[in-house]
Motif scaffolding. Structure first.
Motif, mmCIF file in Angstrom:
data_model
loop_
_atom_site.group_PDB
_atom_site.id
_atom_site.type_symbol
_atom_site.label_atom_id
_atom_site.label_comp_id
_atom_site.label_asym_id
_atom_site.label_seq_id
_atom_site.Cartn_x
_atom_site.Cartn_y
_atom_site.Cartn_z
ATOM 1 N N SER A 177 2.939 -0.749 4.959
ATOM 2 C CA SER A 177 2.592 -0.382 3.585
ATOM 3 C C SER A 177 3.800 0.172 2.842
ATOM 4 C CB SER A 177 1.447 0.640 3.572
ATOM 5 O OG SER A 177 1.793 1.810 4.280
ATOM 6 N N HIS A 214 -0.358 4.004 0.064
ATOM 7 C CA HIS A 214 -1.486 3.070 -0.021
ATOM 8 C C HIS A 214 -1.018 1.820 -0.762
ATOM 9 C CE1 HIS A 214 -3.231 2.299 -4.037
ATOM 10 N NE2 HIS A 214 -2.540 3.346 -4.393
ATOM 11 N N SER A 246 -3.451 -0.661 -1.829
ATOM 12 C CA SER A 246 -4.792 -1.227 -2.003
ATOM 13 C C SER A 246 -4.843 -2.187 -3.187
ATOM 14 C CB SER A 246 -5.802 -0.093 -2.232
ATOM 15 O OG SER A 246 -5.679 0.899 -1.256
ATOM 16 N N GLN A 270 -8.681 -2.067 1.091
ATOM 17 C CA GLN A 270 -7.638 -1.227 1.668
ATOM 18 C C GLN A 270 -7.130 -1.796 2.994
ATOM 19 O OE1 GLN A 270 -10.116 2.443 1.595
ATOM 20 N NE2 GLN A 270 -8.395 3.415 0.568
ATOM 21 N N SER A 277 -5.714 1.852 8.106
ATOM 22 C CA SER A 277 -4.629 2.675 8.627
ATOM 23 C C SER A 277 -4.648 2.637 10.153
ATOM 24 C CB SER A 277 -4.796 4.115 8.146
ATOM 25 O OG SER A 277 -3.740 4.926 8.607
ATOM 26 N N ASN A 284 -3.239 9.343 5.768
ATOM 27 C CA ASN A 284 -3.714 8.351 4.806
ATOM 28 C C ASN A 284 -4.976 8.902 4.155
ATOM 29 O OD1 ASN A 284 -4.531 6.069 3.362
ATOM 30 N ND2 ASN A 284 -3.705 4.679 4.909
ATOM 31 N N LEU A 295 -7.976 8.475 2.162
ATOM 32 C CA LEU A 295 -8.750 7.267 1.878
ATOM 33 C C LEU A 295 -9.781 7.459 0.782
ATOM 34 C CD1 LEU A 295 -9.392 6.376 5.624
ATOM 35 C CD2 LEU A 295 -7.670 5.367 4.118
#
Length: 870
Positions: free
Chosen positions: A214, A330, A332, A473, A476, A658, A660
Motif C-alpha cells: 500500500s 490506506h 481504498s 479495502q 491488512s 491500519n 479501518l
C-alpha cells in the motif's frame, strides 16, 4: 537418460522475470508502464543483451526525443523515424520494416510511445497505431518491447493497448528499488503472478506485506479510476476545478475559492449530515477530497463507513505528525451510492422496493428483492472500472464493505447489519472479477435483510431512502504459505462500559484483541473468546487462575484460505505451526501448568502456547498509542467512538496500525454510577449478578419477564429451539414500546449454535430492556458468556442492559421458584400445549400490591432484579 530441457526461444534477459511470466513467448508484445523512461532502460538492456548473446536479430525503432534506449554495443539495426508527417506514413514504415525483417526470432524495441500522442495530438490515434502494429508483430512470431509514461493517457489509448498487448507490466521505482506489478499476462497464470514483485539481485519475489504494497502503490500517482472524466457534467467539472486548484503547476487558487470548492466536494462526495459536515470542513484539506474523487467508481456519496475511516485518519494526522508513520497507508476505492441506485433500477427492483414499505408483509417482499439483486447485472462501464480496481490490487486479498448513508452516523451504527465480503482474490483475472461482482451483489442484497429492516423500523428510519455505497479495502496483513492474515486485529472503544475491577477507569477506553482477522472480534463466536483489554490497566483480566486464562483465551484464528479462495476459521495450533516466521512469543505465552502435567504423564511435543498478548502490552508502545488514538478521536467528535483496526509488526517490534473504521459509540457515559438499593430480602430477589454487566446504569420497573426454563429447553430439538427464538420475537414485539421486558435464558442469546443458547436475531430482541444470560444448560454443558462487537453494539445502542448470571456461585442468584410462581400468560400468543410451550414462562407484572424492579451499576458490576411493595 532423460532428454535435456530445451532452451526457450525468447528471454527477457532476467531469469527471475522469465519465471514470473512463465516465459517470454513467441508473439509477446510487452508494454512497460513507467513514471520515467529512464526506469525502463535496465530492462531494455537485459532484453537486448539476451537477444545479442543468442544471435537474434535486434531491431530498434528510434523516434522519440528522449535519449536512446539501445546502446550500439548490442549491434541493433536502428531505424530512425519521424512521426510528425502523420499516423498513416509512420505505421506504414514500421509494418514494411517488420515485413522485411522476416519472421521467427526477431526482437524489437520501440522508443516510448507517449510522445506519439503529442505528435499526433490524439490518444485515440495512438491506440489505433498499437491495434495495427501489435497483431502484425504477433503473427510475425517476434517479441517487442514498448513503454508508456503512466498517467499521461486517456482510456482511448490505454484500453486499446491493454486489450491488444500480450503482457502489460507496471514498473515502480521506490527508494532505489524496482517493483513490478503484472497487469496482464495472456495465456499464463501462477498463484502469485499478479502480485507486486520486488527485483533484488537475481531474485524477483512477491511482496506479501500489505503495509509495503500500500505504501508503494498509494504514494505513486494513480490515474482517475473513472474513465468517463471526459464528460462535461457538474460532477466532473467541480472535481476538475478542485484538482486544478490543488496543482502546484497552475496558478494558485484563492483561499475563498478553495473553501467554496471544499464545501461543494464534501456535500457532493462525503456527507450532507450537518454534524459530520462540520468535522469534514475542519479536518479535510481540498487535496484529500480530490484524492478520494480519483478513487471513486461512479457518482454519489461514499457512505458512512468510508467517511468514518477517512475522517478519523485526517483527524489523527492533524493532531500529531507521528501518525504519518504509525498508520498503515490506506489505498481504498469507493463505489458511489449512485451506482447502487442504477443497479436497483436496471435490474427492475426499484418499484418493488418502493412498494415494499407499504406492504402487509414487507419481510417477504424484501426477500424476493434480495434474490433478484443477488443475480443482478452490471453495465459495461462499471465492469471496466471493477477490472481497473482488481488490476491495481493484483492478487492481494480485498474486502468489499457496506458503506450505507444510514450507517455509522450519530445515533445509528447499523453494527453488523449489512454484509461485508472478503475476496481472497486468487485465480485468473476472469475468476477474480466474478468473485468481486458476487461480493458487490451480496452487499447490495443485504440492504434487504430482515435485521436491517427491523433496525430501520426500530430507529425510525423506515421511510428514509436506502443509499448503499461501498468501500473496497486491501486486507491488512501478510501471506503465510497458503493463508493470509494480519498479526493482530480488533476493536476499540474510547469509553469502557465493561468494568470488572475498581482500578479500571472507564474513560480510558477498551480494546478487544484477536490474533488474525478481526472478524473474531466483531462477530459473536460461540466457540471462542477475545482478549478484553482495559487501556489504563492492560494486564488486568477478568480471569484469575491459569486454567481460566487458558479456557477464556482465543483458540480459533480467522484467516483467508488462499488455496480454497475463502474466509476460514482454523485452530491456533495449526496456524502457529504454519507460520514459523512469526515471533509467536510476542502474542502468546506458555502454559507452564500444562507443560508440567505433560511431563508428569510422559506426553511430548505438547502445544502449550496461549494467546495472551502480554508482550505486546509490555514490550511495545501499542497500548499507549491506541489509548491516545481513541482519546484524540473522541475529543474531535465530542462523543465516544469505536474503531476497527489491524496491526502488523516488524522484526524489531515496530508496527503499523491500519485504522479501518471509526464511528460514534452510542453509550450513555454519565449514567454509569447509580447506587443499588440496600436491605432487600433474599426471598424477594429474582436475579442477582456480580458481573458481567454491560450497558448503562439503570433503575427501572419491569413489566414482563420472558424466562426460558433451562431444564426444559435443554431437551428440545434444534428446530424446536429455533421455534422458541421466533416465538420470543412475537412476545417482545407485542407489547407497547413504553413497557420494559426482561429476557432470561440459558447460554448465549443470539447464538448461531442452538445447543449453546437461544438463536434469536436482532429483530427478536430489539424491544427488550434487559437481557440475562444464565450460565447453565444441562449436566454435560455449561455455556460460556462471550459477546461479539456487533451484538455488543446492538445492546448498548438500543439501551439494552446485558448481565450474566452464574447460578450457585457467590454473588449470584437465580430464583427459578419465584419466577415460576407468576401466572404464565404465554397462551395469549401461543395456544399450543407442546414442548415449546413447556420451555417458556411469560409473566406480566401487574400486581397492584407489588412491582418488579431492576437496578444495575456498571462501574461496580452489580445488578439485581427484585420485587417490592408499591
Amino acid at each position: 537418460m532423460s532428454k535435456p530441457k530445451s532452451k526457450p526461444l525468447f528471454s527477457s534477459g532476467i531469469e527471475a522475470l522469465d519465471e514470473m511470466l512463465q516465459g517470454v513467448l513467441v508473439g509477446d508484445n510487452v508494454v512497460w508502464q513507467v513514471d520515467d523512461i529512464e526506469d525502463q532502460i535496465p530492462f531494455v538492456h537485459a532484453f537486448c543483451r539476451a537477444a545479442h548473446l543468442d544471435g537474434k536479430k535486434l531491431v530498434y525503432f528510434r523516434f522519440a526525443s528522449h535519449d536512446p534506449l539501445v546502446p550500439d554495443s548490442f549491434g541493433a539495426e536502428v531505424h530512425t523515424l519521424n512521426p510528425k508527417p502523420g499516423f498513416e506514413q509512420f505505421v506504414t514504415e514500421i509494418l514494411n520494416i517488420v515485413k522485411e525483417s522476416g519472421k521467427e526470432g526477431v526482437c524489437y524495441v520501440f522508443d516510448c510511445l507517449s510522445g506519439l500522442a503529442e505528435d499526433w495530438y490524439s490518444d485515440r490515434v495512438l491506440g489505433n497505431f498499437f491495434k495495427l502494429a501489435c497483431p502484425y508483430l504477433y503473427t510475425s512470431h517476434t517479441v517487442a518491447y514498448f513503454a508508456l509514461i503512466r498517467n499521461t493517457h486517456s482510456s482511448l489509448s490505454i484500453d486499446a493497448i491493454h486489450s491488444t498487448a500480450q503482457i502489460v507490466l507496471d514498473l515502480y521505482k521506490s527508494k532505489g528499488r524496482d517493483y513490478i506489478l503484472p497487469l496482464k499476462v495472456k495465456g499464463r497464470h501462477t498463484p502469485t503472478m499478479y502480485m507486486l514483485h520486488l527485483l533484488e539481485g537475481n531474485k524477483l519475489e512477491p511482496v506479501t506485506s500489505s503495509t509495503i504494497v500500500s505504501e508503494i502503490l498509494s504514494t505513486t500517482p494513480q490515474p482517475w479510476i473513472d474513465g468517463n472524466l471526459a464528460r462535461h457534467d457538474t460532477w466532473t467539472k467541480i472535481l476538475g476545478e478542485a484538482q486544478a486548484a490543488c496543482s502546484t503547476d497552475g496558478k494558485r487558487s484563492s483561499a475563498k475559492k478553495n473553501k467554496s470548492l471544499k464545501k461543494q466536494l464534501i456535500r457532493m462526495i462525503i456527507t450532507r449530515n450537518k454534524a459530520v459536515t462540520q468535522l469534514c470542513e475542519k479536518y479535510f484539506e481540498l487535496s484529500d477530497l480530490v484524492s478520494i474523487g480519483k478513487r471513486m467508481i461512479g457518482t454519489g456519496l461514499v457512505g458512512g463507513k468510508s467517511t468514518g475511516m477517512l475522517l478519523a485518519r485526517a483527524i489523527l494526522k492533524k493532531a500529531h505528525p507521528k501518525w504519518d508513520e504509525l498508520l498503515e497507508i490506506h489505498d481504498s476505492f469507493f463505489i458511489g451510492a449512485d451506482v447502487f441506485y442504477s443497479f436497483v433500477i436496471n435490474n427492475k427492483c426499484w418499484w418493488e422496493r418502493h412498494q415494499m414499505k407499504t406492504s402487509n408483509d414487507p419481510y417477504v417482499e424484501a426477500e424476493k428483492i434480495s434474490g433478484k439483486l443477488l443475480y443482478g447485472k452490471f453495465p459495461q462501464e462499471i465492469i471496466f472500472q471493477f477490472k481497473e480496481i482488481l488490476g491495481y490490487f493484483g492478487q492481494s486479498p480485498i474486502i468489499v464493505r457496506s458503506s450505507s448513508l444510514l450507517e455509522d452516523a450519530y445515533g445509528n451504527a447499523f453494527s453488523g447489519k449489512y454484509e461485508s465480503v472478503f475476496c481472497a482474490n486468487q485465480g485468473t483475472p476472469k475468476e477474480r472479477l466474478e468473485q468481486f461482482k458476487d461480493a458487490v451483489r451480496t452487499v447490495y442484497a443485504s440492504s434487504m435483510s430482515r435485521d436491517v429492516l427491523a433496525y430501520r423500523l426500530h430507529r425510525g428510519l423506515w421511510d428514509r431512502n436506502e443509499e448503499m455505497a461501498l468501500l473496497v479495502q486491501r486486507v491488512s496483513g501478510d501471506f503465510y504459505g497458503d493463508i493470509y492474515m494480519p498479526q493482530l486485529a480488533g476493536v476499540g472503544y474510547s469509553f469502557n462500559p465493561y468494568v470488572w475491577d475498581p482500578e479500571i477507569d472507564p474513560s480510558e477506553g477498551l480494546l478487544r484483541l484477536v490474533f488474525g482477522l478481526g472478524t473474531r472480534a466483531v462477530d459473536r463466536h460461540d466457540d471462542d473468546y477475545t482478549r478484553i483489554v482495559a487501556l489504563n490497566a492492560p494486564l488486568k483480566r477478568p480471569e484469575v487462575s491459569t486454567d481460566d486464562v487458558h479456557r477464556y483465551s482465543q483458540h480459533v484464528v480467522d484467516v483467508l484460505d488462499l488455496k480454497n479462495n475463502t474466509h476460514a476459521s482454523t485452530d491456533f495450533e495449526t496456524v502457529a505451526k504454519a507460520t514459523p516466521e512469526l515471533a509467536l512469543e510476542l502474542f502468546a505465552g506458555r502454559d507452564k501448568e500444562m507443560e508440567k502435567r505433560a511431563r508428569q504423564h510422559g506426553v511430548k511435543n505438547v502445544f502449550s502456547w496461549i494467546l495472551t498478548f502480554e508482550n505486546v502490552f509490555t514490550k511495545t508502545t501499542l497500548i499507549d498509542n491506541m489509548r491516545e488514538m481513541l482519546s484524540t478521536l473522541a475529543q474531535a467528535y465530542d462523543y465516544p467512538v469505536d474503531i476497527e483496526f489491524a496491526v502488523n509488526f516488524s522484526k524489531d517490534n515496530s508496527y503499523r496500525v491500519n485504522l479501518l473504521q471509526c464511528r460514534p459509540f452510542q453509550v450513555n457515559v454519565e449514567a454509569s454510577d447509580a447506587k443499588l438499593p440496600e436491605n432487600i430480602k433474599p426471598k424477594d430477589i429474582y436475579f442477582k449478578t456480580s458481573g458481567p454487566i454491560i450497558g448503562q446504569a439503570v433503575a427501572q420497573k419491569i413489566d414482563r419477564i420472558i424466562y426460558i426454563i433451562p431444564s426444559k429447553y435443554s431437551t428440545l430439538t434444534t428446530s424446536e429451539r429455533y421455534s422458541v427464538a421466533r416465538l420470543i420475537g412475537d412476545l417482545t414485539n407485542a407489547l407497547p414500546d413504553d413497557k420494559n421486558i426482561l429476557l432470561a435464558g440459558p447460554g448465549r442469546w443470539g447464538s448461531k449454535m442452538p445447543e449453546l443458547g437461544v438463536p434469536v436475531s436482532f429483530s427478536d430482541i430489539r424491544n427488550a430492556s434487559v437481557l440475562c444470560e444464565l450460565v447453565t444448560m444441562h449436566e454435560k454443558l455449561t455455556p460460556d458468556i462471550s459477546l461479539g462487537t456487533h451484538f455488543f453494539n446492538d445492546l448498548v445502542e438500543m439501551g439494552i442492559v446485558y448481565m450474566g448470571i452464574y447460578p450457585g456461585e457467590e454473588g449470584y442468584t437465580l430464583n427459578e421458584k419465584l419466577i415460576l410462581q407468576g401466572r404464565n400468560v404465554l397462551s395469549t400468543a401461543y395456544e399450543k400445549a407442546d414442548r415449546i410451550a413447556e420451555a417458556i414462562h411469560v409473566a406480566d407484572i401487574d400486581n397492584t400490591l407489588s412491582s418488579l424492579f431492576f437496578h444495575a451499576n456498571t462501574l461496580s458490576q452489580e445488578g439485581i432484579v427484585f420485587q417490592a411493595k408499591i
